[in-house]
Design a protein around this motif. Structure first.
Motif, PDB file in Angstrom:
ATOM      1  N   GLU A 186       0.788  -1.231   0.000  1.00 33.96           N
ATOM      2  CA  GLU A 186       0.000   0.000   0.000  1.00 33.96           C
ATOM      3  C   GLU A 186       0.821   1.282   0.000  1.00 33.96           C
ATOM      4  O   GLU A 186       0.369   2.300  -0.527  1.00 33.96           O
ATOM      5  CB  GLU A 186      -0.939   0.015   1.213  1.00 33.96           C
ATOM      6  N   LEU A 188       3.307   4.336  -0.718  1.00 28.98           N
ATOM      7  CA  LEU A 188       3.654   4.972  -1.989  1.00 28.98           C
ATOM      8  C   LEU A 188       5.115   5.374  -2.060  1.00 28.98           C
ATOM      9  O   LEU A 188       5.683   5.446  -3.157  1.00 28.98           O
ATOM     10  CB  LEU A 188       2.775   6.202  -2.204  1.00 28.98           C
ATOM     11  N   PHE A 213      -3.010   3.467  -6.642  1.00 24.37           N
ATOM     12  CA  PHE A 213      -3.562   4.639  -5.957  1.00 24.37           C
ATOM     13  C   PHE A 213      -4.211   5.599  -6.950  1.00 24.37           C
ATOM     14  O   PHE A 213      -5.216   6.255  -6.654  1.00 24.37           O
ATOM     15  CB  PHE A 213      -2.436   5.342  -5.189  1.00 24.37           C
ATOM     16  N   ARG A 342      -7.022   9.614   3.135  1.00 28.77           N
ATOM     17  CA  ARG A 342      -6.405   8.286   3.207  1.00 28.77           C
ATOM     18  C   ARG A 342      -5.886   8.016   4.617  1.00 28.77           C
ATOM     19  O   ARG A 342      -5.999   6.905   5.141  1.00 28.77           O
ATOM     20  CB  ARG A 342      -5.266   8.216   2.190  1.00 28.77           C
TER      21      ARG A 342
END
Length: 464
Positions: A186, A188, A213, A342
């Motif tokens: 997950e 980035l 994403f 998020r």
């Protein structure tokens, strides 16, 4: 892959043969048989998982994480370029982001290398930092369990305590491995959770995760990549040029861990849930309450400091990136809000910290920190805003996040701030302390009469 961690398996419903005695016939012999089975399985598990010194079996953690990520964790995406690894796209985005950031902060570039990572790369490259974060907590929890045992139990256990320690290391390793797998799929960037997890001076982006994403954002993938690269570059500038920051974060985790205590009544409750012949039940019982220790006032203070410092880091990055790319990327505002949400919905950072360190990041603090840094920059300029990072005593506190306006007003007007040299202020304060100490030692009566004036002067200095 099954739901059981590596080295564990489901209980065998047919493990008792037809010729085995019933419960009444077994009596005390059954306990020894179960103990023997447990020790045999423990030995097999330990040999399979490999050896790992310390309170956490990091070999097992890495193995579980990489197994769960599988081949997808090694996938590379080139963002439409001819470079299948994504390195060229990442380098171009990082270069552009650095140019834009030069206009938004006085801190120079902190990364000398920009690379594209897969999820598996992220696990391998960040594991050394996770070890520094997890060791203090795991060490304290392990010792707390041993300390909670009665003396007669310790004597009876004898050498078995070392095996229990190894199994505890495996349990922590299993939890860490599952958390790293989730995060690796997950995150980035290397600093996506607000901590410098990767190697120093290395800006790292995960193109495959960024591509996922981007889905549904209705923004060009190249635009999203530049925005994410700007956030990574801003983090790298801060951690590279604020030398006390990295160590302060890790020290605060250690302060929290030092105060961990285990409820002995919880140990008794956990013991009743364990099936000695099923190691998986041991992990399940332990994970149900082991990392939920009672918090002391000192621990709560350490958590508040850590939460505040992480919020200040994220808030500063949020403001600096907005200033740098806001007028250059059409979708910057939407991307900024998407990343905020998020975090607010309980992303990987909050879940991982809650599991491994007992810390939950509070999104409310992140927004408050952004408001504070924005207000300080608007009132006093970018240079004075960034100079607050020059010493830990100058950065805002949790109370300041509650009232950003008061903090900005306390800093004074822009004209007064122009004369502030943070390093010089520290030296002047230290010199005053030495002078006052020497004066009191040579003339106690004068020291007593001047005490009120000194307090007033110190109050004026603090207000400045």
């Amino acid at each position: 892959m099954s739901d059981f961690p590596f080295g564990f398996g489901p209980p065998d419903p047919d493990r008792r043969g037809e010729g085995e005695p019933n419960d009444k016939q077994q009596g005390g012999a059954d306990a020894f048989n179960q103990l023997g089975q447990m020790l045999t399985q423990l030995g097999q598990m330990l040999s399979q998982a490999g050896s790992s010194a310390g309170p956490v079996n990091y070999d097992l953690a890495k193995q579980i994480a990489l197994q769960q990520l599988g081949n997808e964790g090694g996938k590379r995406i080139g963002f439409g370029s001819q470079d299948e690894s994504g390195d060229t796209a990442v380098r171009d985005a990082a270069h552009l982001a650095e140019l834009w950031l030069d206009t938004a902060t006085i801190l120079p570039a902190g990364a000398t290398t920009s690379v594209a990572w897969t999820a598996r790369d992220w696990v391998e490259k960040t594991l050394p930092t996770w070890q520094r974060l997890c060791d203090p907590v795991a060490t304290r929890v392990s010792s707390a369990w041993t300390d909670a045992l009665p003396d007669e139990a310790k004597q009876a256990a004898g050498p078995l305590l070392s095996m229990v320690g190894q199994m505890g290391g495996m349990m922590f390793g299993s939890q860490l491995g599952n958390a790293l797998a989730q995060l690796g799929s997950e995150v980035l960037t290397s600093t996506d959770i607000g901590l410098p997890l990767g190697p120093a001076a290395t800006s790292a982006l995960l193109p495959a995760n960024i591509e996922k994403f981007t889905e549904g954002l209705e923004r060009p993938s190249s635009e999203v990549l530049v925005f994410i690269a700007a956030r990574e570059a801003a983090h790298q500038r801060l951690f590279a040029h604020v030398p006390w920051l990295r160590q302060r974060l890790l020290d605060t985790v250690e302060e929290f861990a030092h105060g961990i205590s285990v409820d002995t009544s919880a140990i008794e409750d956990i013991a009743t849930k364990i099936d000695p012949s099923n190691p998986a039940s041991i992990e399940e019982a332990m994970s149900s309450g082991l990392l939920e220790p009672r918090q002391t006032e000192e621990q709560q203070a350490a958590l508040t400091r850590l939460e505040t410092l992480l919020a200040l880091v994220e808030g500063w990055v949020d403001v600096v990136v907005a200033d740098a790319v806001g007028e250059r990327l059409p979708g910057a505002d939407a991307l900024r809000e998407t990343l905020r949400r998020r975090r607010a919905t309980g992303g990987p950072a909050e879940q991982t910290f809650a599991t491994l360190v007992g810390l939950e990041l509070r999104p409310r603090r992140l927004r408050a920190a952004s408001s504070l840094w924005k207000l300080v920059g608007d009132r006093h300029g970018v240079e004075k805003r960034d100079e607050l990072w020059s010493h830990p005593d100058f950065v805002p506190t949790a109370a300041d996040l509650d009232d950003p306006l008061e903090f900005a007003e306390r800093l004074g007007h822009a004209g007064e701030m122009d004369d502030m040299d943070p390093i010089a202020e520290i030296k002047r304060a230290e010199e005053r302390e030495r002078t006052d100490g020497a004066s009191e030692a040579t003339d106690p009566d004068k020291a007593e009469s001047d005490d009120g004036d000194d307090q007033d002067n110190r109050g004026n200095d603090e207000r400045k």
